[in-house]
Scaffold this motif. Sequence first.
Motif, mmCIF file in Angstrom:
data_model
loop_
_atom_site.group_PDB
_atom_site.id
_atom_site.type_symbol
_atom_site.label_atom_id
_atom_site.label_comp_id
_atom_site.label_asym_id
_atom_site.label_seq_id
_atom_site.Cartn_x
_atom_site.Cartn_y
_atom_site.Cartn_z
ATOM 1 N N HIS A 92 55.395 60.591 36.103
ATOM 2 C CA HIS A 92 54.297 59.723 35.672
ATOM 3 C C HIS A 92 53.487 59.096 36.806
ATOM 4 C CE1 HIS A 92 55.684 59.865 31.515
ATOM 5 N NE2 HIS A 92 56.911 59.686 31.970
ATOM 6 N N GLY A 93 53.969 59.203 38.021
ATOM 7 C CA GLY A 93 53.279 58.562 39.129
ATOM 8 C C GLY A 93 53.668 57.095 39.272
ATOM 9 N N VAL A 94 53.149 56.455 40.299
ATOM 10 C CA VAL A 94 53.495 55.062 40.599
ATOM 11 C C VAL A 94 52.475 54.131 39.970
ATOM 12 C CG1 VAL A 94 53.784 53.361 42.436
ATOM 13 C CG2 VAL A 94 54.664 55.680 42.743
ATOM 14 N N GLN A 95 52.966 53.235 39.127
ATOM 15 C CA GLN A 95 52.151 52.186 38.535
ATOM 16 C C GLN A 95 52.827 50.855 38.803
ATOM 17 O OE1 GLN A 95 51.937 53.724 34.435
ATOM 18 N NE2 GLN A 95 49.722 53.787 34.795
ATOM 19 N N VAL A 96 52.021 49.836 39.038
ATOM 20 C CA VAL A 96 52.559 48.509 39.333
ATOM 21 C C VAL A 96 52.178 47.544 38.216
ATOM 22 C CG1 VAL A 96 52.563 48.896 41.823
ATOM 23 C CG2 VAL A 96 50.556 47.858 40.750
ATOM 24 N N TYR A 97 52.910 46.431 38.157
ATOM 25 C CA TYR A 97 52.625 45.439 37.113
ATOM 26 C C TYR A 97 52.584 44.020 37.668
ATOM 27 C CZ TYR A 97 57.743 45.046 37.063
ATOM 28 O OH TYR A 97 59.071 44.880 37.415
ATOM 29 N N GLY A 98 52.211 43.878 38.930
ATOM 30 C CA GLY A 98 52.097 42.555 39.525
ATOM 31 C C GLY A 98 52.096 42.654 41.029
ATOM 32 N N ALA A 99 52.220 41.497 41.666
ATOM 33 C CA ALA A 99 52.245 41.461 43.127
ATOM 34 C C ALA A 99 52.892 40.175 43.607
ATOM 35 C CB ALA A 99 50.833 41.557 43.700
ATOM 36 N N THR A 100 53.334 40.221 44.850
ATOM 37 C CA THR A 100 53.738 39.024 45.570
ATOM 38 C C THR A 100 52.713 38.868 46.683
ATOM 39 O OG1 THR A 100 56.063 39.406 45.086
ATOM 40 C CG2 THR A 100 55.564 37.897 46.891
ATOM 41 N N VAL A 101 52.136 37.681 46.761
ATOM 42 C CA VAL A 101 51.084 37.416 47.744
ATOM 43 C C VAL A 101 51.438 36.160 48.527
ATOM 44 C CG1 VAL A 101 49.286 38.525 46.357
ATOM 45 C CG2 VAL A 101 49.700 36.079 46.084
ATOM 46 N N THR A 102 50.798 36.023 49.668
ATOM 47 C CA THR A 102 50.929 34.800 50.449
ATOM 48 C C THR A 102 49.544 34.397 50.905
ATOM 49 O OG1 THR A 102 52.145 33.725 52.239
ATOM 50 C CG2 THR A 102 51.374 35.962 52.658
ATOM 51 N N GLY A 103 49.309 33.089 50.970
ATOM 52 C CA GLY A 103 48.006 32.606 51.394
ATOM 53 C C GLY A 103 47.875 31.110 51.180
ATOM 54 N N PRO A 104 46.703 30.560 51.522
ATOM 55 C CA PRO A 104 46.457 29.129 51.337
ATOM 56 C C PRO A 104 46.576 28.744 49.863
ATOM 57 C CG PRO A 104 44.708 30.164 52.641
ATOM 58 C CD PRO A 104 45.549 31.266 52.082
ATOM 59 N N VAL A 105 47.117 27.581 49.599
ATOM 60 C CA VAL A 105 47.352 27.181 48.207
ATOM 61 C C VAL A 105 46.072 27.109 47.395
ATOM 62 C CG1 VAL A 105 49.543 26.027 48.634
ATOM 63 C CG2 VAL A 105 47.421 24.725 48.825
ATOM 64 N N ARG A 106 44.954 26.716 47.986
ATOM 65 C CA ARG A 106 43.682 26.674 47.255
ATOM 66 C C ARG A 106 43.270 28.087 46.834
ATOM 67 N NH1 ARG A 106 44.798 21.838 47.966
ATOM 68 N NH2 ARG A 106 45.812 22.374 46.045
ATOM 69 N N GLU A 107 43.564 29.060 47.671
ATOM 70 C CA GLU A 107 43.234 30.449 47.347
ATOM 71 C C GLU A 107 44.156 30.964 46.239
ATOM 72 O OE1 GLU A 107 40.357 33.339 48.174
ATOM 73 O OE2 GLU A 107 40.534 31.298 48.887
ATOM 74 N N LEU A 108 45.418 30.594 46.294
ATOM 75 C CA LEU A 108 46.356 30.995 45.245
ATOM 76 C C LEU A 108 45.939 30.430 43.891
ATOM 77 C CD1 LEU A 108 49.746 30.484 47.127
ATOM 78 C CD2 LEU A 108 48.596 32.655 46.645
ATOM 79 N N GLU A 109 45.426 29.218 43.889
ATOM 80 C CA GLU A 109 44.979 28.604 42.635
ATOM 81 C C GLU A 109 43.881 29.416 41.965
ATOM 82 O OE1 GLU A 109 43.817 24.698 43.940
ATOM 83 O OE2 GLU A 109 45.810 23.867 43.573
ATOM 84 N N LYS A 110 43.041 30.067 42.750
ATOM 85 C CA LYS A 110 41.935 30.859 42.211
ATOM 86 C C LYS A 110 42.422 32.057 41.392
ATOM 87 C CE LYS A 110 38.830 29.789 46.063
ATOM 88 N NZ LYS A 110 38.102 30.392 47.210
ATOM 89 N N LEU A 111 43.631 32.514 41.657
ATOM 90 C CA LEU A 111 44.152 33.672 40.928
ATOM 91 C C LEU A 111 44.287 33.390 39.434
ATOM 92 C CD1 LEU A 111 46.895 34.959 43.397
ATOM 93 C CD2 LEU A 111 44.622 35.932 42.999
ATOM 94 N N LYS A 112 44.463 32.133 39.076
ATOM 95 C CA LYS A 112 44.598 31.770 37.659
ATOM 96 C C LYS A 112 43.326 32.068 36.868
ATOM 97 C CE LYS A 112 48.085 28.225 38.278
ATOM 98 N NZ LYS A 112 48.425 26.817 38.098
ATOM 99 N N GLU A 113 42.198 32.195 37.561
ATOM 100 C CA GLU A 113 40.923 32.476 36.895
ATOM 101 C C GLU A 113 40.785 33.961 36.536
ATOM 102 O OE1 GLU A 113 38.046 31.030 39.675
ATOM 103 O OE2 GLU A 113 38.886 29.003 39.628
#
Length: 167
Positions: free
Chosen positions: A128-149
């Motif tokens: 079936h190939g490689v499919q992903v269902y999320g990620a682990t990221v690192t960065g400034p907390v203000r930038e992480l907050e933007k992911l909720k949008e």
Amino acid sequence: MDDGNVADMSFSTMTLMQPEQLLKLLEGYDLAVTGMPVYAGELKEFEVGSNIAGGKDYYVPHLTLRPLYAFEEDNRLSMWGLYFTAEDVGKMSEHTANMISDLKWLTESIQYNGVDLDKQRLAYLKKHGVQVYGATVTGPVRELEKLKEQPQFREFRLGRIEVWNWD
């Protein structure tokens, strides 16, 4: 949380996607992607044990797509990537081929608890190939907050937090 903090965070996506697709969704954010959980047939193609942790949460052991690393002929580490870069969008086939090659070697060369499960995962990925269902990221907390949008992202889990200047 104050500005000046950098944190690790993981999240899930609403649907399975190609790793390149997820990296493209994250292009506009000032973050580093350190890994992506890979769907390899768990829960549909075969049964895996899962632990219930606190009510509605389930943990299913999974494979993680990580940046490339390479070894010299004398087994010394020669290259190691801590996170995926913008250039990796076009080279993701190398990362996925490396993960599948490593899993193939592991299942053929070593006897360990879970080798049969990993053989099933490998067969699924080859088909079936490689499919992903999320990620682990690192960065400034203000930038992480933007992911909720981003409507495609959900189930955010905050990890380690450190005080340092991301720039």
